[in-house]
Design a protein around this motif. Structure first.
Motif, short mmCIF file in Angstrom:
data_model
loop_
_atom_site.label_atom_id
_atom_site.label_comp_id
_atom_site.label_asym_id
_atom_site.label_seq_id
_atom_site.Cartn_x
_atom_site.Cartn_y
_atom_site.Cartn_z
N ILE A 1 25.68 40.49 -33.35
CA ILE A 1 25.54 40.88 -34.76
C ILE A 1 26.75 41.73 -35.14
CG2 ILE A 1 24.07 41.98 -36.47
CD1 ILE A 1 21.74 41.71 -34.51
N LEU B 1 17.61 42.65 -39.44
CA LEU B 1 17.56 41.28 -38.94
C LEU B 1 16.36 41.16 -38.00
CD1 LEU B 1 18.79 38.44 -38.65
CD2 LEU B 1 20.14 39.33 -36.73
N GLY C 1 18.92 32.54 -32.14
CA GLY C 1 19.74 32.07 -33.24
C GLY C 1 21.21 32.21 -32.93
N THR C 2 22.05 31.94 -33.93
CA THR C 2 23.49 32.00 -33.76
C THR C 2 24.01 33.40 -34.09
OG1 THR C 2 23.81 31.24 -36.03
CG2 THR C 2 23.73 29.56 -34.30
N ASP C 3 25.20 33.69 -33.62
CA ASP C 3 25.84 34.96 -33.98
C ASP C 3 25.93 35.06 -35.50
OD1 ASP C 3 26.09 35.32 -31.29
OD2 ASP C 3 28.24 34.85 -31.21
N THR C 4 25.79 36.27 -36.00
CA THR C 4 25.73 36.44 -37.45
C THR C 4 26.39 37.74 -37.88
OG1 THR C 4 24.22 36.43 -39.34
CG2 THR C 4 23.50 37.62 -37.40
N SER C 5 26.63 37.85 -39.16
CA SER C 5 27.15 39.08 -39.76
C SER C 5 26.08 39.64 -40.69
CB SER C 5 28.44 38.80 -40.55
OG SER C 5 29.47 38.36 -39.68
N MET C 6 25.94 40.95 -40.68
CA MET C 6 24.92 41.61 -41.48
C MET C 6 25.54 42.79 -42.22
SD MET C 6 21.99 40.05 -41.02
CE MET C 6 20.83 41.29 -41.58
#
Length: 389
Positions: free
Chosen positions: A294, A239, A228-233
């Motif tokens: 992340i 995740l 998947g794409t880079d993300t913020s959590m």
């Protein structure tokens, strides 16, 4: 007086005719070269009528052959049909000879025909050479390589070189390709699985062997991996990452070896900020890697947001059934249980209208091990690890 002269002329003509009528059978045999020792072989007797009179069919001719100075074989052979002057015929000795070595044999053939006027051409010496057939020895086995990687093809030729080979590679056939060395070795990069088949080998003596040996080079694709794409959590969330490619081997950045990976801040001892998760996927010895960044942070609403997304399983570990305690997810809620390969093993849907709620799950008989429980609606997705004992 005239009668005496006529009688004398008749006598002279008769003597002349007797002098001209000659019987002569000549043996002719060239040196022979063959491509194998064929075991019991019929010995040919080739003769030519070099006389002036025909030989009537059925007439016998006493014949002899001797191989490498051994015991002579003497046999009577009949002319099958009339043998006229100038004719050549090949007869066969009834007794065969066993040739069983790849050597040159010294041979002799002789005839003894009654009334033969010239015995000087009744015997002939010649050689009969037997060459072995070519073949193949050490060779590559069927092999597999990754797309874009070179494959080595090797095959050893046996016998008397240089050689000429006929082979098929894929759908293309090459005829009589000259080979000067006893080892065929080449490196090739192929786009798809291909079979090389050696059809025939012909040596310097003109001896040909049908081979038919095939070697298949299997081309394997690299697995496609997408985390998947880079993300913020938000800190406290989980995740769930899936490397896909069921049946492959997996190596995650921290040594885990499952298809899926549940990432949370505990993986970095609670340290927030940017962290990279990567995985190597090995399928048929072809390895692909993907990674995702992340960014873990305290969400803007702080503790309130985390509380809104409360998600707890108990008992955990469990022998079977378990309870879900959650908050912040309303409406149509789905509960799924995934195994270590991210395969769904249980699923149910229920309606929840309460801000804080609980639900009991009866997933049935699951094998012991680690699972992931995913609770989600159209807006929110929460993950917790479940241990089945």
């Amino acid at each position: 007086m005239r009668i005496k002269i006529l009688a004398a002329l008749i006598l002279i003509m008769s003597l002349s005719l007797k002098t001209m009528a000659q019987v002569d059978v000549k043996v002719i045999q060239e040196n022979q070269v063959q491509c194998d020792t064929a075991g019991l072989v019929s010995i040919p007797l080739t003769v030519i009528n070099t006389g002036t009179v025909p030989i009537i069919g059925g007439a016998p001719i006493m014949s002899t052959y001797k191989i490498n100075g051994g015991t002579p074989v003497v046999e009577s052979i009949d002319f099958v049909s009339n043998f006229n002057p100038g004719d050549t015929v090949t007869l066969l000795f009834p007794t065969k000879y066993r040739f069983n070595q790849f050597i040159t044999y010294n041979c002799m053939i002789a005839i003894d025909y009654l009334a033969d006027n010239d015995v000087t051409n009744d015997t002939v010496h010649f050689t009969s050479t037997f060459n072995s057939f070519p073949g193949y020895g050490v060779h590559s086995s069927d092999t597999a390589v990754c797309l874009g990687s070179p494959a080595t093809l090797m095959m050893e030729l046996l016998g008397n070189g240089p050689w000429a080979i006929t082979f098929v590679i894929g759908t293309d056939t090459a005829y009589g390709l000259p080979i000067n060395t006893s080892v065929i070795e080449t490196e090739m990069t192929l786009d798809s699985t291909t079979t090389f088949q050696l059809l025939t080998v012909t040596d310097v003596n003109g001896c040909t062997t049908n081979i038919g040996q095939g070697i298949t080079i299997t081309i394997n694709d690299y697995p496609t991996v997408s985390l998947g794409t880079d993300t913020s959590m938000c800190a406290g969330q989980t995740l769930l990452l899936d490397a896909g490619n069921p049946g492959a081997s997996y190596t995650w950045w921290d040594g885990q070896a499952s298809q899926s990976y549940a990432a949370d801040t505990a993986d970095w001892n609670g340290v927030l900020g940017n962290h990279i998760v990567w995985v190597d996927v090995n399928q048929n010895d072809c390895i692909s890697r993907d990674s995702v960044n992340i960014n873990w942070s305290i969400c803007p609403q702080g503790i309130e947001t985390l509380n809104e997304q409360h998600f707890e399983l108990y008992p955990n570990p469990t022998a079977g059934s378990f309870n879900i305690s959650f908050s912040g997810i309303t409406g149509m809620v789905s509960c799924e249980i995934l195994d270590h390969a991210a395969k769904q093993v249980y699923s149910e849907t229920f309606m929840n209208s309460e801000y804080q709620a609980s639900h009991q799950c009866y997933p049935g008989n699951l094998s012991s091990g680690a699972y992931y429980v995913v609770l989600h609606n159209s807006e929110t997705r929460l993950v917790q690890k479940l241990i089945i004992e």
